[in-house]
Write a protein that holds these residues in place. Structure first.
Motif, short mmCIF file in Angstrom:
data_model
loop_
_atom_site.label_atom_id
_atom_site.label_comp_id
_atom_site.label_asym_id
_atom_site.label_seq_id
_atom_site.Cartn_x
_atom_site.Cartn_y
_atom_site.Cartn_z
N ASP A 63 0.87 -1.29 0.20
CA ASP A 63 0.11 0.10 -0.05
C ASP A 63 0.99 1.52 0.07
OD1 ASP A 63 -2.43 -1.15 0.28
OD2 ASP A 63 -1.54 -1.92 2.40
N SER A 64 1.48 0.92 0.28
CA SER A 64 2.63 2.29 0.40
C SER A 64 4.63 1.85 0.22
CB SER A 64 2.69 3.09 1.82
OG SER A 64 2.88 2.06 3.15
N VAL A 65 4.80 2.55 0.03
CA VAL A 65 6.59 2.32 -0.21
C VAL A 65 7.16 3.83 -0.42
CG1 VAL A 65 6.07 1.91 -2.62
CG2 VAL A 65 7.74 1.19 -2.00
N TRP A 66 8.54 3.32 -0.29
CA TRP A 66 9.28 4.32 -0.66
C TRP A 66 11.04 4.22 -0.54
CZ3 TRP A 66 14.54 5.32 2.27
CH2 TRP A 66 14.40 4.58 3.71
N ILE A 67 11.66 5.38 -1.39
CA ILE A 67 13.06 5.24 -1.87
C ILE A 67 13.91 6.13 -1.80
CG2 ILE A 67 12.04 3.33 -3.87
CD1 ILE A 67 12.88 6.11 -5.67
N ASP A 68 15.16 5.80 -1.66
CA ASP A 68 16.11 6.94 -1.05
C ASP A 68 16.95 6.93 -1.93
OD1 ASP A 68 18.87 6.88 0.65
OD2 ASP A 68 16.76 7.11 2.64
N PHE A 69 17.80 8.78 -1.87
CA PHE A 69 18.64 8.87 -2.96
C PHE A 69 20.06 8.70 -2.60
CE2 PHE A 69 13.67 10.33 -4.22
CZ PHE A 69 14.40 10.17 -5.42
N SER A 70 20.03 9.23 -0.73
CA SER A 70 21.15 9.23 -0.14
C SER A 70 22.27 7.97 -0.14
CB SER A 70 21.00 9.72 1.10
OG SER A 70 20.50 8.89 1.52
N LYS A 71 21.57 6.99 -1.04
CA LYS A 71 22.68 5.78 -0.96
C LYS A 71 23.04 5.52 -1.19
CE LYS A 71 20.00 3.77 3.64
NZ LYS A 71 19.49 4.54 3.13
N GLY A 72 22.73 4.31 -2.66
CA GLY A 72 23.44 4.31 -4.14
C GLY A 72 23.90 4.95 -4.82
N LEU A 73 22.59 5.41 -4.48
CA LEU A 73 22.10 7.18 -5.88
C LEU A 73 23.15 8.14 -5.66
CD1 LEU A 73 18.13 6.38 -5.92
CD2 LEU A 73 19.90 5.49 -7.56
N GLY A 74 23.49 8.27 -4.57
CA GLY A 74 24.75 9.44 -4.32
C GLY A 74 23.70 10.14 -4.31
N ALA A 75 22.70 10.73 -3.70
CA ALA A 75 22.48 12.29 -3.14
C ALA A 75 23.08 12.51 -1.53
CB ALA A 75 20.97 12.17 -4.02
N PRO A 76 22.55 13.54 -1.62
CA PRO A 76 23.15 14.21 -0.47
C PRO A 76 22.03 14.01 0.57
CG PRO A 76 22.92 16.22 -1.69
CD PRO A 76 23.06 15.23 -2.21
N GLY A 77 20.85 13.42 -0.09
CA GLY A 77 19.83 13.20 1.25
C GLY A 77 18.59 13.10 0.15
N GLY A 78 17.18 12.92 1.22
CA GLY A 78 16.27 13.29 0.36
C GLY A 78 16.02 11.63 0.44
N ALA A 79 13.65 11.51 0.47
CA ALA A 79 13.44 10.25 -0.11
C ALA A 79 12.04 10.52 -0.27
CB ALA A 79 13.67 9.05 1.32
N VAL A 80 11.43 10.11 -0.83
CA VAL A 80 10.02 10.18 -1.98
C VAL A 80 9.26 8.53 -1.25
CG1 VAL A 80 8.31 10.53 -3.89
CG2 VAL A 80 10.71 11.43 -3.47
N LEU A 81 8.19 9.10 -0.35
CA LEU A 81 6.99 8.02 -0.30
C LEU A 81 5.75 7.93 -0.63
CD1 LEU A 81 5.95 6.22 2.46
CD2 LEU A 81 4.68 8.22 3.54
N ALA A 82 5.57 7.24 -1.68
CA ALA A 82 4.49 6.98 -2.52
C ALA A 82 2.80 6.15 -1.69
CB ALA A 82 4.72 6.50 -3.80
N GLY A 83 2.22 5.97 -2.28
CA GLY A 83 0.87 5.11 -2.16
C GLY A 83 -0.49 5.68 -3.01
N SER A 84 -1.23 5.77 -1.73
CA SER A 84 -2.84 6.20 -2.68
C SER A 84 -2.41 7.55 -2.47
CB SER A 84 -4.25 5.31 -2.04
OG SER A 84 -4.04 6.01 -1.03
N ALA A 85 -3.55 8.41 -3.15
CA ALA A 85 -3.49 9.99 -2.79
C ALA A 85 -4.29 10.58 -1.48
CB ALA A 85 -4.73 10.71 -3.86
N ALA A 86 -5.16 9.47 -1.35
CA ALA A 86 -5.73 9.47 0.20
C ALA A 86 -4.43 9.60 1.28
CB ALA A 86 -6.61 8.51 0.37
N PHE A 87 -3.70 8.34 1.20
CA PHE A 87 -2.23 8.52 2.22
C PHE A 87 -1.89 8.79 1.81
CE2 PHE A 87 1.63 6.49 2.00
CZ PHE A 87 1.88 6.16 3.78
N ILE A 88 -1.12 9.79 0.50
CA ILE A 88 -0.46 10.95 0.74
C ILE A 88 -1.11 11.84 1.41
CG2 ILE A 88 1.08 12.11 -0.86
CD1 ILE A 88 2.74 9.91 0.32
#
Length: 343
Positions: A191-216
């Motif tokens: 129902d919900s899932v997120w990905i990170d940018f500060s690990k193997g993707l090499g960004a200095p920070g940040g993550a994005v959480l995703a799901g239904s419109a009501a959940f977000i």
């Protein structure tokens, strides 16, 4: 320093820094930062979800998801080695007041039958299970990948019982690159899932959480409650957009380097390597070579090589800032340290 302690030590490339410097920005708290909004849309599409929310950290993603899916005195199900349980400072207890029921998985992955046995309906004496959490890839399991069929099976059991499902997808894209599966195929299980940018993707920070419109919509409120709202966050979000365009496919190089490292470690007398190595993590033990982990880490550090310690295990993580040459250099140092002990 050849730093194999974690993939969180990656630094933005020069090209990423240029993109960040040029980023169009606005007030993120008011929903007016165009770069943040673009990143949210891109991730929602990538994961096949209705909406997404940019957050400062992955830990906040997990805490917000648990808060949104549960009520105080509910129970959640996690693997006994889950990052949510072991490495987030009991945030789920402090912020959501939930009980944690643990499943004894195989390197972080459990079965549908185990889930079915662990679920409680709730009673005068027992907390009802409201949320099942999975981790892809599984950090302390060894960077292990949930097979899609197994992931679907465990989540279907939960859904059939009316239980929400959440994926800690900090390294989901490592699983995508390793298997050739689509990110949305894995994300569809939860129902919900997120990905990170500060690990193997090499960004200095940040993550994005995703799901239904009501959940977000609900998650956005908790973002404010937990102090996660930002202002001109597009400077950092731009790094996430750049990473998705330039640093995903290259993860296969990290995986190859991890296998080279594991093979080299396995050739050293007394060193035990946890196999198989599925992504960018290598867990190993040097005590068979006559070294305590504390002494081993100190010796490596003096030779400008760093690996991590996770409980009673050692962990080496390959990433954007570690080349194949660095792997060979690190192996030479490790062999030297172990030979010195033998002599």
């Amino acid at each position: 320093m050849i730093d194999l302690s974690s993939d969180t030590v990656t630094r933005p490339t020069e090209a990423m820094r240029r993109v960040m410097a040029r980023a169009e920005v606005g007030d993120e708290q008011k929903g007016e930062d165009p770069t943040v909004n673009m990143l949210q849309d891109v991730v929602a599409e990538l994961l096949g979800k209705e909406a997404a929310l940019y957050l400062p950290t992955g830990t906040m993603c997990n805490n917000i998801a648990i808060k949104a899916h549960t009520q105080p005195a509910d129970a959640i199900l996690v693997d006994r080695q889950a990052h949510i349980l072991r490495s987030e400072s009991a945030g789920l207890a402090a912020l959501s007041n939930v009980l944690v029921d643990q499943i004894d998985g195989d390197r972080g992955r459990f079965t549908a039958e185990q889930v079915a046995r662990a679920i409680t309906k709730g009673s005068l004496y027992a907390a009802p299970t409201r949320l099942l959490c999975v981790e892809q890839t599984h950090n302390f399991g060894g960077g292990t990948i949930w097979p899609l069929a197994q992931l679907r099976a465990v989540c279907e059991v939960a859904r059939a019982r009316g239980i929400a499902t959440h994926m800690d997808g900090a390294r989901l894209l490592n699983a995508v690159v390793a298997t050739g599966m689509q990110a949305r195929d894995y994300a569809a299980c939860c129902d919900s899932v997120w990905i990170d940018f500060s690990k193997g993707l090499g960004a200095p920070g940040g993550a994005v959480l995703a799901g239904s419109a009501a959940f977000i919509q609900q998650a956005r409120r908790y973002k404010h409650v937990f102090g996660g709202a930002q202002r001109q966050a597009g400077i950092i979000a731009a790094a996430g957009l750049y990473a998705l365009s330039h640093h995903v496919e290259r993860l296969c190089g990290d995986h190859e380097n991890a296998k080279i490292l594991a093979d080299g470690l396995g050739s050293i007398p007394g060193v035990q390597v946890e196999l198989p190595v599925e992504t960018n993590m290598v867990f190993f033990d040097v005590r068979g070579a006559g070294l305590s982990h504390e002494a081993f880490l100190a010796n490596l550090q003096s030779h400008r090589v760093r690996v991590g310690s996770v409980g009673d295990r050692l962990r080496a993580v390959t990433h954007l800032d570690v080349s194949q040459h660095d792997i060979q250099e690190a192996l030479a140092v490790i062999k030297k340290v172990c030979r010195k002990q033998d002599s």
